[in-house]
Design an enzyme around this catalytic site. Structure first.
Site, PDB file in Angstrom:
ATOM      1  N   ASN A 137     -19.650 -22.984  -9.271  1.00 33.55           N
ATOM      2  CA  ASN A 137     -18.480 -23.869  -9.339  1.00 33.55           C
ATOM      3  C   ASN A 137     -17.193 -23.065  -9.435  1.00 33.55           C
ATOM      4  O   ASN A 137     -16.189 -23.392  -8.788  1.00 33.55           O
ATOM      5  CB  ASN A 137     -18.604 -24.801 -10.540  1.00 33.55           C
ATOM      6  CG  ASN A 137     -19.522 -25.995 -10.250  1.00 33.55           C
ATOM      7  OD1 ASN A 137     -19.662 -26.408  -9.100  1.00 33.55           O
ATOM      8  ND2 ASN A 137     -20.164 -26.517 -11.272  1.00 33.55           N
ATOM      9  N   ASP A 143     -33.598 -25.919 -13.658  1.00 28.22           N
ATOM     10  CA  ASP A 143     -32.158 -26.040 -13.393  1.00 28.22           C
ATOM     11  C   ASP A 143     -31.712 -24.879 -12.511  1.00 28.22           C
ATOM     12  O   ASP A 143     -32.457 -23.919 -12.268  1.00 28.22           O
ATOM     13  CB  ASP A 143     -31.357 -26.128 -14.671  1.00 28.22           C
ATOM     14  CG  ASP A 143     -31.395 -24.837 -15.486  1.00 28.22           C
ATOM     15  OD1 ASP A 143     -32.013 -23.852 -15.028  1.00 28.22           O
ATOM     16  OD2 ASP A 143     -30.821 -24.821 -16.582  1.00 28.22           O
ATOM     17  N   GLU A 151     -26.971 -29.773 -13.695  1.00 31.31           N
ATOM     18  CA  GLU A 151     -27.806 -29.060 -12.733  1.00 31.31           C
ATOM     19  C   GLU A 151     -29.276 -29.053 -13.136  1.00 31.31           C
ATOM     20  O   GLU A 151     -30.082 -28.303 -12.578  1.00 31.31           O
ATOM     21  CB  GLU A 151     -27.320 -27.602 -12.593  1.00 31.31           C
ATOM     22  CG  GLU A 151     -27.591 -26.700 -13.785  1.00 31.31           C
ATOM     23  CD  GLU A 151     -26.539 -26.816 -14.874  1.00 31.31           C
ATOM     24  OE1 GLU A 151     -26.441 -25.892 -15.681  1.00 31.31           O
ATOM     25  OE2 GLU A 151     -25.813 -27.840 -14.902  1.00 31.31           O
ATOM     26  N   ASP A 203     -21.467 -29.474  -5.731  1.00 32.03           N
ATOM     27  CA  ASP A 203     -22.141 -30.763  -5.459  1.00 32.03           C
ATOM     28  C   ASP A 203     -23.085 -30.632  -4.277  1.00 32.03           C
ATOM     29  O   ASP A 203     -24.206 -31.171  -4.290  1.00 32.03           O
ATOM     30  CB  ASP A 203     -21.102 -31.848  -5.163  1.00 32.03           C
ATOM     31  CG  ASP A 203     -20.268 -32.208  -6.392  1.00 32.03           C
ATOM     32  OD1 ASP A 203     -20.697 -31.871  -7.523  1.00 32.03           O
ATOM     33  OD2 ASP A 203     -19.203 -32.857  -6.232  1.00 32.03           O
TER      34      ASP A 203
END
Length: 598
Positions: free
Chosen positions: A488, A480, A523, A497
């Site tokens: 974010n 991940d 993720e 994204d």
């Protein structure tokens, strides 16, 4: 009290009464024509009438007609001047012949007697001869004067009566019963004209004194038989018999063959009539049988043409030796040609599409060379330029003693079927493509374009089963994005994204051809590495980690990776769990690194 239904009683009693009346009239008229019991009859029509009735009515009702005919015969003999004893003996003789002939025919034929069938005709003549011989023998026993001439005269008289009258009676009754005579005015008129011709010729011949030209009535009867069949043969001989009875002047030939006297004269005439009948009836039966076959073939041809037209199918035949082709009507229609003369073999092949002519030629040549069947589809080009698809099938048709043979086959217009098949194939392809697209959508992560969790899970299960089946290694890597929440929060979700898209793209490019990467959620990603040990998986995972760390601009991200190799007896779920645990070990080790399960 039991009451008998009036209608049933009338149906029970009226037919035999009618039989008795007709039998009596035939016998009385015969006696009247020959001058009573002392005269010599040429033929005895009463026996032929009774036999026709017995053959038409069936054995269940035969006894009623026999009793009625016996009473009529006894009454007619008594009125003719015979004593009671002689009348009784002659009655037994007369009835026995029709009964015996009917019994014989019922044993030999399992169907209704047909005078157009040569085999039935043989049985009918045999039954008539047997019944007449039996009748003549019984009459000879009861006759006041017994002689071979008497037996011969009785036999020939009754035989003529059965042979001539029975076919006429049965055919006429059947025509009336089925209504065949109604609405056939031309045929009835033709019969009247022909029978009138026979009567005129017979009168002109037998009214002459001396030795008449006896072959002329025979020609007239043969014409009648050829045009009217068994009816014409029997009717023509009956007319000749009637005319000759009144006008018979042939005496010298009769005297030379059979002697002097009325009996000898009648035997001569009967011999002539039997000869005439024997020549005419078989010809009539054969011609009638031929006409029946011709009509049947014409009807079958008509039905075949209707069936071919409905099926867009025609038949053809090729004479290999002469290259002559015969086409049915529908073949012309399929090729778009006028229904006239088929083209030569080369022209028929040239009617096919230029790209398909070699296919046609190869199949025909192979069939001729190896004497085998063929089946091919090709395109034809009609004269108006329209292209049609056809299927042609054929086989070898009758090899002659000299080795010559033909090809027989069918050709069917399958343009509609080909069009439907193409439409179905197109629809199937569209459906399959839609299904593939639907499946891809259902199994693809819409953001990153790689496999989603559903597909990744199913691929892990499939990879585990394949590894066990082939006894090969399997490794799974889970990774991940490090500090993805910070990305974010700092740069916004749109930037997050884009990071996920970049990570998925870079990871996919860093893998081998048989490997697969999928997004497991958020993720987190999973890499499936078939036929891979832990050591190799570590190398691949390092390449993925390094590529992601070097890729992109702000924000730069790193990944932590956990690796697990499939253990014996392990499931895909536990394999994935161990790789996930290794991932958390990598995170605790400071992130941007990789660890393998113990």
């Amino acid at each position: 009290m039991f009451t008998y239904p009036a209608g049933h009683f009338l149906r029970f009693i009226l037919p035999p009464i009618a039989t008795g009346i007709v039998y009596y009239l035939a016998a009385a008229i015969t006696f009247g024509l020959v001058g009573g019991s002392d005269g010599v009859a040429i033929l005895w029509p009463a026996s032929g009438i009774l036999l026709a009735i017995l053959l038409s009515s069936g054995w269940g009702r035969a006894y009623r007609h026999v009793i009625a005919a016996a009473a009529a015969s006894l009454f007619a003999n008594l009125l003719a001047g015979n004593s009671l004893g002689i009348s009784f003996g002659f009655t037994i003789a007369n009835i026995s012949e029709s009964f015996a002939a009917a019994w014989f025919l019922s044993r030999q034929l399992t169907r209704r007697l047909s005078f157009s069938e040569p085999s039935d005709l043989v049985w009918f003549c045999s039954a008539a001869a047997m019944g007449s011989a039996l009748s003549a023998t019984i009459a000879l026993v009861g006759a006041p004067v017994s002689s071979i001439d008497f037996w011969l005269s009785w036999f020939s008289t009754d035989l003529l009566g059965i042979l001539i009258v029975t076919p006429l009676a049965m055919i006429g009754a059947n025509a009336v019963r089925t209504g065949a005579a109604i609405g056939r005015a031309p045929a009835v008129f033709e019969a009247i004209v022909i029978f009138a011709l026979v009567a005129i010729v017979s009168w002109l011949v037998f009214s002459r004194s001396g030795a008449p030209i006896l072959f002329l009535p025979m020609l007239a009867v043969l014409v009648s038989a050829s045009r009217l069949g068994p009816t014409g043969a029997a009717g023509g001989v009956l007319i000749v018999a009637g005319v000759s009875t009144f006008t018979f002047n042939v005496w010298s030939p009769a005297q030379n063959l059979f002697g002097i006297g009325p009996l000898a004269k009648s035997i001569y005439l009967q011999f002539y009539l039997l000869t005439l009948f024997t020549a005419a009836l078989p010809i009539a039966a054969l011609l009638s049988s031929r006409n029946k076959v011709v009509n049947q073939l014409a009807e079958e041809k008509r039905l075949l043409e209707l069936a071919e037209e409905a099926a867009n199918l025609g038949h053809w035949r090729l004479d290999v030796r002469t290259s002559k082709i015969v086409w049915s009507r529908e073949v012309f229609s399929i090729f778009g040609l006028e229904n006239s003369v088929p083209p030569p073999l080369e022209g028929a092949i040239n009617a096919y599409h230029p790209d398909d002519r070699q296919i046609v030629t190869n199949h025909i040549d192979r069939a001729i060379e190896h004497r085998c069947d063929f089946d091919f589809t090709a395109r034809i080009v009609r004269p108006n330029g329209e292209i049609r698809h056809v299927r042609s099938r054929g086989e070898i048709d009758h090899i002659e003693s000299d080795g010559s043979f033909g090809l027989f086959g069918i050709v069917q217009d399958i343009t509609i079927q080909v069009s439907h098949a193409a439409a179905i194939e197109k629809a199937r392809n569209r459906a399959e493509e839609a299904a593939r697209q639907a499946q891809a959508i259902a199994e693809t992560d819409q953001m990153t374009g790689i496999a989603n969790r559903r597909r990744t899970t199913s691929e892990i299960v499939r990879a585990v089963l394949a590894a066990r089946r082939d006894d090969r290694s399997l490794a799974v890597a889970v990774f991940d994005v490090d500090h993805f929440k910070r990305v974010n929060d700092t740069y916004g979700h749109h930037a997050g994204d884009e990071v996920l898209k970049r990570v998925a793209n870079v990871a996919a490019k860093a893998l081998r051809a048989g490997d697969m990467v999928g997004r497991f959620g958020g993720e987190e990603f999973v890499i499936i590495l078939p036929d891979t040990t832990t050591q190799t998986a570590m190398l691949i995972a390092e390449r993925v980690r390094s590529s992601i760390a070097k890729s992109g601009s702000t924000p730069r991200v790193t990944v932590s990776i956990g690796i697990a190799e499939l253990a014996e007896g392990e499931t895909g779920e536990s394999l994935l769990r161990r790789a996930d645990e290794a991932l958390y070990v990598a995170k605790r080790a400071g992130r941007n690194t990789l660890r393998s399960a113990g």
